[in-house]
Scaffold this active site. Structure first.
Site, PDB file in Angstrom:
ATOM      1  N   ASP A   1     -96.171  47.878  43.947  1.00  0.00           N
ATOM      2  CA  ASP A   1     -95.551  48.969  43.186  1.00  0.00           C
ATOM      3  C   ASP A   1     -94.047  48.774  43.021  1.00  0.00           C
ATOM      4  O   ASP A   1     -93.440  47.889  43.630  1.00  0.00           O
ATOM      5  CB  ASP A   1     -95.847  50.321  43.872  1.00  0.00           C
TER       6      ASP A   1
ATOM      7  N   ASN B   1     -99.858  60.848  53.556  1.00  0.00           N
ATOM      8  CA  ASN B   1    -100.904  61.616  52.867  1.00  0.00           C
ATOM      9  C   ASN B   1    -102.075  60.717  52.458  1.00  0.00           C
ATOM     10  O   ASN B   1    -102.914  61.118  51.667  1.00  0.00           O
ATOM     11  CB  ASN B   1    -100.323  62.333  51.637  1.00  0.00           C
TER      12      ASN B   1
ATOM     13  N   HIS C   1    -101.724  57.747  50.922  1.00  0.00           N
ATOM     14  CA  HIS C   1    -101.526  56.923  49.724  1.00  0.00           C
ATOM     15  C   HIS C   1    -101.466  55.437  50.080  1.00  0.00           C
ATOM     16  O   HIS C   1    -101.067  55.049  51.174  1.00  0.00           O
ATOM     17  CB  HIS C   1    -100.321  57.386  48.888  1.00  0.00           C
TER      18      HIS C   1
ATOM     19  N   GLU D   1    -101.305  58.243  44.802  1.00  0.00           N
ATOM     20  CA  GLU D   1    -101.211  59.523  45.512  1.00  0.00           C
ATOM     21  C   GLU D   1    -102.562  60.250  45.497  1.00  0.00           C
ATOM     22  O   GLU D   1    -103.413  59.965  44.654  1.00  0.00           O
ATOM     23  CB  GLU D   1    -100.156  60.404  44.826  1.00  0.00           C
TER      24      GLU D   1
HETATM   25  C1  GLP Z   1     -94.175  53.910  50.366  1.00  0.00           C
HETATM   26  C2  GLP Z   1     -94.830  52.708  49.632  1.00  0.00           C
HETATM   27  C3  GLP Z   1     -96.160  52.364  50.238  1.00  0.00           C
HETATM   28  C4  GLP Z   1     -96.037  52.404  51.746  1.00  0.00           C
HETATM   29  C5  GLP Z   1     -95.848  53.818  52.196  1.00  0.00           C
HETATM   30  C6  GLP Z   1     -95.642  53.988  53.695  1.00  0.00           C
HETATM   31  O1  GLP Z   1     -93.927  54.998  49.579  1.00  0.00           O
HETATM   32  N1  GLP Z   1     -94.970  52.847  48.226  1.00  0.00           N
HETATM   33  O2  GLP Z   1     -96.594  51.094  49.768  1.00  0.00           O
HETATM   34  O3  GLP Z   1     -97.193  51.890  52.353  1.00  0.00           O
HETATM   35  O4  GLP Z   1     -94.861  54.483  51.448  1.00  0.00           O
HETATM   36  O5  GLP Z   1     -94.339  53.653  54.048  1.00  0.00           O
HETATM   37  P1  GLP Z   1     -93.886  53.416  55.525  1.00  0.00           P
HETATM   38  O6  GLP Z   1     -94.455  52.089  55.919  1.00  0.00           O
HETATM   39  O7  GLP Z   1     -92.398  53.406  55.476  1.00  0.00           O
HETATM   40  O8  GLP Z   1     -94.439  54.528  56.354  1.00  0.00           O
END
Ligand code: GLP
Length: 243
Positions: free
Chosen positions: A67, A136, A138, A143
């Site tokens: 992304d 959540n 995702h 989402e």
């Molecule tokens: C972000 C990314 C995801 C990631 C998630 C968790 O928004 N787009 O690809 O897995 O949030 O992030 P973190 O590893 O900092 O908890």
């Protein structure tokens, strides 16, 4: 689904990096699907370390990232392009021409998404897709919603995601509200999937996503249907499962 329990964040990072390096050694011209967020940072640091020691060669590897924020330029230190260069691409011998992310600078969402799907098709899809897990549920920026979205699409970020990501920006207002993300079908088409999860704050979603109902309200729950998923999680992230 295979769950590998790690002691802590460093152990999780090392175990995940071992799986990725095995992929690169077994197939030097593999396609790696890569993720951002804070969780994979240690994994990338470990891979870069092994590269510097001469144990890994990325010269024939292709990467496709999950992304990118819509509207951030590549030199913005919060863009995922910048993140990948900083944490991995700039530290190993990967050919930058073979590293792909959605083009966050393309204002036409339809165009950006179709172009990215074409790139993924052209490289033949991911041999190994690395994923983090949002609070959540995702994955990428898919989402919770009414349906699993198949292909690359433009998403409006959930309020909780904007809040979770605000720690990286000067203020909440600076967090982009939209992003381009690989779709669920594309993620599910990866030959292997590797999920990294760390911390007690992820314990509840680990249980819901991997042991609960399969529903688009919890996008990661779809991974239960994939036949080659490895979850590397630390003890804190697995604490609800064991209970
Ligand atoms: C972000 C990314 C995801 C990631 C998630 C968790 O928004 N787009 O690809 O897995 O949030 O992030 P973190 O590893 O900092 O908890």
């Amino acid at each position: 689904m295979k769950i590998i329990k790690a002691k802590d964040y460093n152990d999780m990072s090392r175990k995940a990096a071992n799986i990725i390096s095995a992929q690169v050694i077994m197939k030097p011209d593999c396609v790696l699907g890569l993720a951002t967020g804070s969780t994979p940072i240690g994994t990338y640091a470990q891979l870069a370390d092994w590269y510097q020691k001469g144990d890994l060669d990325f010269s024939n590897v292709t990467t496709v990232n999950l992304d990118e924020y819509k509207g951030l330029t590549r030199d913005n230190d919060q863009s995922y392009y910048y993140f990948m260069n900083h944490h991995l691409f700039g530290r190993v011998n990967i050919d930058l021409k073979r590293t792909f992310l959605p083009d966050g600078t393309e204002p036409d969402s339809e165009k950006a998404c179709r172009e990215y799907d074409q790139i993924i098709t052209n490289v033949g899809g991911a041999d190994l897709q690395l994923l983090g897990l949002g609070h959540n549920g995702h994955i990428g920026f898919n989402e919770p919603g009414e349906a699993f979205e198949a292909d690359t699409h433009c998403v409006t970020l959930a309020e909780s995601t904007v809040e979770a990501n605000q720690r990286f920006f000067a203020s909440k207002e600076d967090v982009p509200r939209q992003a381009y993300t690989m779709g669920i079908r594309t993620i599910m088409q990866a030959k292997k999937i590797l999920v990294v999860v760390s911390g007690a704050d992820k314990a509840a979603i680990v249980k819901t996503a991997f042991f609960g109902e399969i529903t688009p309200q919890v996008p990661a729950s779809v991974l239960q249907l994939h036949n080659d998923v490895t979850i590397v999680a630390d003890e804190a992230a697995l604490s609800e499962v064991e209970r």
